[in-house]
Design an enzyme around this catalytic site. Structure first.
Site, PDB file in Angstrom:
ATOM      1  N   LYS A 263      40.139  35.031  -6.210  1.00 16.36           N
ATOM      2  CA  LYS A 263      40.285  35.879  -7.399  1.00 16.36           C
ATOM      3  C   LYS A 263      41.209  37.059  -7.115  1.00 16.36           C
ATOM      4  O   LYS A 263      41.780  37.630  -8.018  1.00 16.36           O
ATOM      5  CB  LYS A 263      38.937  36.369  -7.886  1.00 16.36           C
TER       6      LYS A 263
ATOM      7  N   LYS B 154      38.478  41.857   4.206  1.00 16.66           N
ATOM      8  CA  LYS B 154      38.105  42.750   3.103  1.00 16.66           C
ATOM      9  C   LYS B 154      38.186  44.210   3.520  1.00 16.66           C
ATOM     10  O   LYS B 154      38.602  45.058   2.733  1.00 16.66           O
ATOM     11  CB  LYS B 154      36.700  42.420   2.590  1.00 16.66           C
TER      12      LYS B 154
ATOM     13  N   LYS C 291      44.220  30.863   0.697  1.00 13.65           N
ATOM     14  CA  LYS C 291      43.202  30.163  -0.090  1.00 13.65           C
ATOM     15  C   LYS C 291      43.206  30.692  -1.518  1.00 13.65           C
ATOM     16  O   LYS C 291      43.517  31.868  -1.749  1.00 13.65           O
ATOM     17  CB  LYS C 291      41.821  30.296   0.561  1.00 13.65           C
TER      18      LYS C 291
END
Ligand code: TYM
Length: 332
Positions: free
Chosen positions: A198, A112, A195
């Site tokens: 969103k 992130k 994976k």
């Protein structure tokens, strides 16, 4: 009765199939045997930028999907993280017991932070796993039903529980991750080595619970497959087909060998058509029920407020014990 606890972020307009098969299905299953606590970690969601109006809506949408997916708010305690201030309070204590290197090693943080750019990534991203550890440890749960991508965070939580216990005396239960057999990791339909998430590169890689059934079927039918023709599970050489098989197994309860057997001599297209039907059949009632529940947001808010009161009854005494052990004056 032993407890379980888990959470799912309100960071999209719908849960996706990975959230559903990796976590929610398991949540529903264990609520029969455990005293279950399920919550919406809105404090975690703001570790990356969020639009306030979208956030409040997504929190309700998440709650509606939990209930529609089978969480019974009478039996399980369903609440929103920011309505239980003990989470943030315990998080600070745990943050002060975590090494910088330990936090920086978390792969989710690295991913992130890389996405945000090294200098603009917020400190919240680094502090994220300690907040998650606080979420868990406040409820003394035996198990934490999550998908495989949360494994490292659960391990850190166990380390912090043990560290606290050995420094201040037996306080926390050391929790175990509960990972599903099929569905612990659902991959992106367009990039089956990543994976399902969103933040997928292409929206076509994602199956959302609240999407129109037609869209869902279309996305499954256009999933990336692999060279060759054999319907066989092999993560290395056939990541696309393997992903479809795990989804199929998780959605229908049939085993992967049984499915391989059923598709001997058949083409990928057959598998996709049948899978699309199975997924739509499974998700459609959840979608319909969630949309109904969202017609009455005041009722959802009331349920969540009730859950927060119940959650605080468990969390508050644990936090008090921690504060006392750490050496803080008694509460005023
Ligand atoms: P979150 O919100 O990203 O995901 C919620 C749950 O969905 C699972 N999941 C998946 N499972 C299989 N395949 C996938 N592609 C997939 N994508 C997501 C996740 O493993 C998770 O179980 N940090 C957590 C939220 C959290 C939490 C907690 C969880 C905060 N505090 C305390 C448990 C206990 C997270 O971001 O999950």
């Amino acid at each position: 009765r032993h407890r379980v606890l888990s959470g799912m972020q309100p960071s999209a307009d719908s849960l996706h199939l990975g959230n559903y098969l990796g976590a929610l299905v398991n949540w529903v299953q264990v609520q029969d045997d455990f005293d279950a606590y399920y919550f919406i970690p809105d404090l975690h969601a703001i570790t990356v930028p969020q639009d306030p109006a979208a956030m409040i809506q997504r929190t309700r949408v998440a709650a509606a999907q939990f209930i529609a997916g089978g969480i019974d708010p009478e039996r399980s305690t369903l609440f929103v993280q920011s309505q239980v201030p003990e989470h943030t309070q315990l998080a600070w204590v745990l943050t002060c017991m975590t090494g910088m290197g330990e936090a920086q090693r978390m792969t989710q943080f690295k991913d992130k932070a890389a996405k945000q750019g090294a200098d603009s990534a917020g400190v919240g991203l680094l502090a994220y796993p300690m907040l998650m550890a606080a979420d868990i440890l406040l409820y003394q749960p035996h198990g934490v039903p999550v998908g495989d991508d949360q494994r490292q965070h659960v391990e850190l939580t166990r380390d912090l529980a043990q560290r606290f216990n050995s420094k201040y005396g037996e306080t926390f239960v050391v929790p175990t991750g509960f990972y599903p057999e099929n569905g612990a990791r659902i991959y992106d339909l367009q990039d089956p080595t990543a994976k399902m998430s969103k933040s997928a590169v292409s929206p076509n890689g994602l199956i959302n619970i609240l999407d129109e059934p037609k869209k869902t079927a279309k996305r499954i039918k256009s999933a990336v497959t692999d060279d060759g023709t054999e319907v066989r599970f092999d993560r290395e050489t056939k990541p696309g087909v393997s992903n479809l098989l795990s989804i199929f197994a998780a959605v229908t309860g049939r085993s992967i060998p049984e499915l391989e057997e059923a598709y001997v001599g058949k083409m990928y297209g057959h598998l996709k058509v049948d899978l699309a039907e199975a997924v739509v059949e499974r998700l459609e009632p959840i979608r319909t029920r969630a949309l109904e529940l969202l017609d009455d947001p005041a009722e959802l808010d009331r349920l969540l407020a009730h859950g927060a009161v119940k959650a605080r009854e468990v969390a508050a005494p644990v936090l008090s014990e921690v504060y006392r052990k750490v050496g803080f004056l008694p509460p005023v």
